[in-house]
Design an enzyme around this catalytic site. Structure first.
Site, PDB file in Angstrom:
ATOM      1  N   GLU A  41     -22.988  18.881  27.866  1.00 26.31           N
ATOM      2  CA  GLU A  41     -22.700  20.282  28.185  1.00 26.31           C
ATOM      3  C   GLU A  41     -21.826  20.921  27.101  1.00 26.31           C
ATOM      4  OE1 GLU A  41     -22.339  20.773  32.906  1.00 26.31           O
ATOM      5  OE2 GLU A  41     -21.260  19.023  32.130  1.00 26.31           O
ATOM      6  N   LEU A  89      14.421  10.987   7.681  1.00 20.62           N
ATOM      7  CA  LEU A  89      15.374  10.518   8.682  1.00 20.62           C
ATOM      8  C   LEU A  89      16.183   9.353   8.150  1.00 20.62           C
ATOM      9  CD1 LEU A  89      13.101  10.501  11.869  1.00 20.62           C
ATOM     10  CD2 LEU A  89      14.910  12.141  11.348  1.00 20.62           C
ATOM     11  N   GLU A 122      11.548   9.062  21.163  1.00 19.59           N
ATOM     12  CA  GLU A 122      10.094   9.178  20.974  1.00 19.59           C
ATOM     13  C   GLU A 122       9.613   8.109  19.999  1.00 19.59           C
ATOM     14  OE1 GLU A 122       9.765  12.683  17.710  1.00 19.59           O
ATOM     15  OE2 GLU A 122      10.845  13.210  19.537  1.00 19.59           O
ATOM     16  N   LYS A 124       8.112   6.458  16.802  1.00 17.29           N
ATOM     17  CA  LYS A 124       7.998   6.874  15.392  1.00 17.29           C
ATOM     18  C   LYS A 124       6.613   6.455  14.903  1.00 17.29           C
ATOM     19  CE  LYS A 124      10.173   6.595  10.856  1.00 17.29           C
ATOM     20  NZ  LYS A 124       8.933   6.245  10.139  1.00 17.29           N
ATOM     21  N   ASP A 126       3.369   5.837  12.693  1.00 22.23           N
ATOM     22  CA  ASP A 126       3.140   5.478  11.295  1.00 22.23           C
ATOM     23  C   ASP A 126       1.942   6.271  10.795  1.00 22.23           C
ATOM     24  OD1 ASP A 126       3.409   4.253   8.869  1.00 22.23           O
ATOM     25  OD2 ASP A 126       2.424   2.390   9.450  1.00 22.23           O
ATOM     26  N   TYR A 233       6.000  16.926  17.126  1.00 17.76           N
ATOM     27  CA  TYR A 233       7.298  16.375  17.515  1.00 17.76           C
ATOM     28  C   TYR A 233       8.474  17.337  17.349  1.00 17.76           C
ATOM     29  CZ  TYR A 233       7.514  15.279  12.479  1.00 17.76           C
ATOM     30  OH  TYR A 233       7.491  15.344  11.107  1.00 17.76           O
ATOM     31  N   LYS A 322      14.369   1.383  13.447  1.00 14.33           N
ATOM     32  CA  LYS A 322      13.187   0.665  12.980  1.00 14.33           C
ATOM     33  C   LYS A 322      13.025  -0.660  13.717  1.00 14.33           C
ATOM     34  CE  LYS A 322      11.067   2.235  10.051  1.00 14.33           C
ATOM     35  NZ  LYS A 322      11.164   2.339   8.597  1.00 14.33           N
ATOM     36  N   CYS A 416      -2.954 -21.584 -20.683  1.00 13.44           N
ATOM     37  CA  CYS A 416      -3.257 -20.297 -20.051  1.00 13.44           C
ATOM     38  C   CYS A 416      -4.674 -20.304 -19.491  1.00 13.44           C
ATOM     39  CB  CYS A 416      -3.099 -19.165 -21.069  1.00 13.44           C
ATOM     40  SG  CYS A 416      -3.647 -17.553 -20.451  1.00 13.44           S
ATOM     41  N   CYS A 419      -6.916 -17.633 -21.760  1.00 15.79           N
ATOM     42  CA  CYS A 419      -7.282 -17.816 -23.177  1.00 15.79           C
ATOM     43  C   CYS A 419      -7.118 -19.247 -23.672  1.00 15.79           C
ATOM     44  CB  CYS A 419      -6.456 -16.871 -24.056  1.00 15.79           C
ATOM     45  SG  CYS A 419      -4.695 -17.272 -24.115  1.00 15.79           S
ATOM     46  N   CYS A 434       2.380 -17.435 -21.253  1.00  8.78           N
ATOM     47  CA  CYS A 434       1.296 -17.735 -22.189  1.00  8.78           C
ATOM     48  C   CYS A 434       1.739 -17.374 -23.598  1.00  8.78           C
ATOM     49  CB  CYS A 434       0.046 -16.938 -21.802  1.00  8.78           C
ATOM     50  SG  CYS A 434      -1.227 -16.915 -23.084  1.00  8.78           S
ATOM     51  N   CYS A 440      -4.874 -12.962 -25.913  1.00  9.63           N
ATOM     52  CA  CYS A 440      -5.110 -13.265 -24.502  1.00  9.63           C
ATOM     53  C   CYS A 440      -5.690 -12.040 -23.811  1.00  9.63           C
ATOM     54  CB  CYS A 440      -3.813 -13.693 -23.822  1.00  9.63           C
ATOM     55  SG  CYS A 440      -4.001 -14.036 -22.063  1.00  9.63           S
TER      56      CYS A 440
END
Length: 682
Positions: A41, A89, A122, A124, A126, A233, A322, A416, A419, A434, A440
């Site tokens: 609809e 913040l 509230e 936070k 990401d 927010y 956090k 290495c 090389c 190296c 290289c």
């Protein structure tokens, strides 16, 4: 909505009714999660609206629901100046941090420690912070946070998010700027990646990256296909000064206007209420359909918010609490080595992929021999991986109880892997390097990528992928070969057309007159960073003079120890490096020499002996210009805060350096105070 005089009255009435119905059903479905009609609809209503707009184009407006589908691509994003800065913040990590925050606020607003402050708590999210401006009930623009003062215009993309109102009720203030977080729910993220994978397109690492990539599409039709959502927010600009007395009431009134507000937001009483909310949300976090990385506490009373005010980078009346670092276990499939641009050989653990701290982790650096020995890590071990926020993932320990019988100790290569050159040991055997230098392949690619980077020669458009193609095609073997490239060579490479090839050659040509310090940094002398390169430039004035310097003279300079001095002497004494420098000159690179005899004695300069750190964005001058100005006044500018730091300059959206300065009691100034400082010496 106003009627269009060129359209029959009956059509105007039908169209207006359709707009109201569609917006009401958008609000019921996307904001209130309470749809009252079927998708079929709803689609019929939208199809009829599109038919009327096709027949009568004058009906179509910027606030029409048809704008949700996106429009033709932009050439680039323009910038928008925020009417009020979008600040970041301050962070808290422990219960004691929250108690300290509360005590500071009581003092700021003139209350006794025994009294109680009420907060709004509230999640936070990401995601990505945005500002959305409405004038006379119509959405006029939307912008990213940017540097806090200036953001990118993402209006067309934000309009495709169906939970964002395109128009507001007549009761709305004449000017209303709302701020919120755009995010991608887990379910939508999983479906998006499934579709991307089925079409052999790039899959996204986490919901935040997917949301960011979707919002920064120049083609809003792509954004419209992405499952983005938003929670509002706060309010930025509001022409109605009597709108609400508390933050919580302002969110309720926004919700009544049709804005999506996070249903988990609560009023809480004092510190105990904050910590109880934090505990409850920590338990519920895994069940949510969106990523959160902490809790935000805000003073509820707006008059107390105004009384508390702001510090340079953040409001005093809000704090982000956090969540602790996330840890998960996985298996080490292999340990390999990577060769860096200076030849440093770094071991990397290849893991069975795991999702931790918001990202999929499959590789973790093990740094050096000492780290492998400290962890006692082996192939097939089960390890604990930690990641918090944007911190690089790290292996924190090995689960020795789960060590299998087929675990394999790692042995550093003696040659290495790129090389075949001998691997030499430095720093009491901790660093493996190296000895192949410019022969290289791994070092050549990374040395060129470093040479062209923004802080070095700043050759726009020459990214790592193009560098790899140029080296693999044998068009570029040293940095000097960049200045020998021609358009015929570039046109043979994948992705290059006439215009893009011409643009790259122009960018390379424009880099031929660098500052001496930038060229020195670009050459990639081991352990010579930007600050050391600037010091060497003003001390010696030319590459020739620096090439003649002996180790003792270099060690006599401030902050240059025996290892760095030895690296400089070895670099300029190497016949291959001298040839590359000569080739650069032969191909038109002319750096700006410095007449060191005309430079003032640094001890006589007004900021001599002072150590400055710059953090966050500076809008009036930029951090590079600010750094140069400070150095011209005799100051030393470093990248980290310590007890020796004299002053930290805090710009917009500053990070942990400002927090560390506050903890150490280091003096902090904002951009206005820095400008005033400079004017004192003009």
């Amino acid at each position: 909505m106003s009627e269009n005089s060129n359209v029959p009255a009956a059509i105007n009435e039908q169209y207006g009714d359709l707009v109201l119905k569609i917006e009401r059903h958008n609000n019921l479905y996307y904001t209130l999660d309470n749809p009252s009609i079927s998708d079929f609809e709803y689609d019929r209503l939208m199809q009829r609206l599109l038919e009327l707009e096709e027949q009568y184009p004058e009906l179509r407006s910027e606030s029409s629901p048809s704008q949700r589908v996106g429009s033709s691509p932009l050439e680039s994003f323009t910038q928008i100046q925020h009417r009020l800065p979008m600040l970041s913040l301050s962070n808290g990590f422990s219960d004691e941090d929250i108690h300290d925050f509360n005590r500071r606020l009581l003092k700021e607003v003139g209350l006794d420690e025994a009294e109680r402050l009420d907060y709004v708590a509230e999640p936070k999210l990401d995601g990505l912070a945005v500002s959305i401006m409405y004038e006379h009930g119509r959405l006029v623009y939307a912008a990213t946070r940017g540097d806090g003062k200036v953001g990118e215009d993402i209006t067309k993309n934000v309009k495709t998010i169906r939970s964002v109102p395109l128009s507001l009720p007549s009761t709305a203030p004449d000017e209303l700027e709302v701020r919120g977080e755009i995010f991608m729910p887990h379910a939508g993220f999983a479906e998006l990646n499934r579709v991307q994978a089925s079409e052999n397109k790039k899959v996204f690492v986490n919901p935040r990256n997917a949301a960011a990539g979707s919002l920064r599409q120049l083609d809003s039709r792509i954004t419209a296909q992405r499952p983005l959502d938003i929670f509002i927010y706060s309010i930025g600009r509001n022409s109605d000064v009597s709108f609400a007395e508390t933050h919580f009431l302002s969110l309720q009134k926004l919700g009544e206007m049709g804005f999506p507000i996070c249903p988990l937001i609560e009023q809480v009483a004092g510190v105990d209420g904050c910590l109880d909310y934090f505990s409850r949300l920590s338990d519920e976090r895994a069940e949510l359909d969106y990523e959160i990385d902490g809790i935000v506490y805000k003073l509820d009373r707006l008059d107390l918010q105004r009384s508390a005010g702001f510090i340079a980078k953040a409001p005093r009346w809000a704090l982000a609490h956090k969540f602790p670092a996330q840890e998960k276990s996985t298996r080490v499939r292999d340990i390999e080595v990577q060769v860096g641009r200076t030849g440093a050989i770094t071991p990397v653990a290849r893991l069975e992929p795991l999702f931790v701290g918001g990202v999929t982790v499959s590789n973790v650096t093990l740094h050096n021999r000492s780290e492998i020995k400290r962890l006692d890590i082996r192939v097939n071990d089960t390890v604990i991986v930690r990641r918090a926020g944007d911190v690089i993932p790290q292996i924190v320990k090995v689960n020795l109880e789960k060590r299998p019988s087929d675990s394999v100790e790692f042995t550093f290569p003696s040659h290495c892997p790129e090389c075949g050159s001998d691997v030499v040991l430095e720093g009491e055997g901790v660093i493996s390097r190296c000895s192949g230098g410019l022969i290289c392949g791994a070092q050549v690619k990374q040395a060129i990528a470093h040479f062209v980077s923004r802080k070095a020669m700043d050759i726009d458009g020459l990214g790592e992928r193009i560098v790899e193609m140029l080296v693999d095609a044998s068009f570029v073997k040293t940095v000097a070969d960049l200045y020998k490239l021609n358009i015929e060579q570039l046109l043979t490479l994948d992705g290059f057309a006439q215009k893009s090839a011409e643009n790259l050659l122009e960018a390379i040509s424009s880099s031929k007159k660098p500052e001496l310090a930038k060229l020195l940094f670009a050459l990639g002398v081991p352990q010579v960073g930007e600050t050391t390169a600037e010091q060497l430039a003003v001390t010696y004035g030319s590459l020739e003079a620096l090439s003649d310097a002996d180790q003792a003279a270099l060690e006599a300079l401030p902050d240059i120890g025996p290892i760095v001095a030895k690296n400089i002497v070895q670099f300029f004494g190497d016949v291959n490096n001298r040839k590359v420098i000569k080739d650069l000159e032969d191909n038109g690179v002319r750096y700006q020499k410095i007449d060191v005899s005309t430079l003032p004695d640094i001890d006589d300069l007004p900021l001599s002996g002072k150590i400055f750190v710059l953090t966050g964005g500076l809008s009036s001058m930029g951090r590079t210009d600010a750094k140069k100005k400070l150095q011209s006044l005799g100051a030393k500018v470093t990248g980290s805060v310590s007890k020796k730091t004299s002053v930290v300059v805090v710009g917009t959206d500053a990070g942990s350096k400002a927090d560390k300065a506050e903890a150490l009691g280091v003096a902090m100034i904002d951009e206005a105070q820095l400008t005033e400082l400079f004017s004192d010496f003009d």
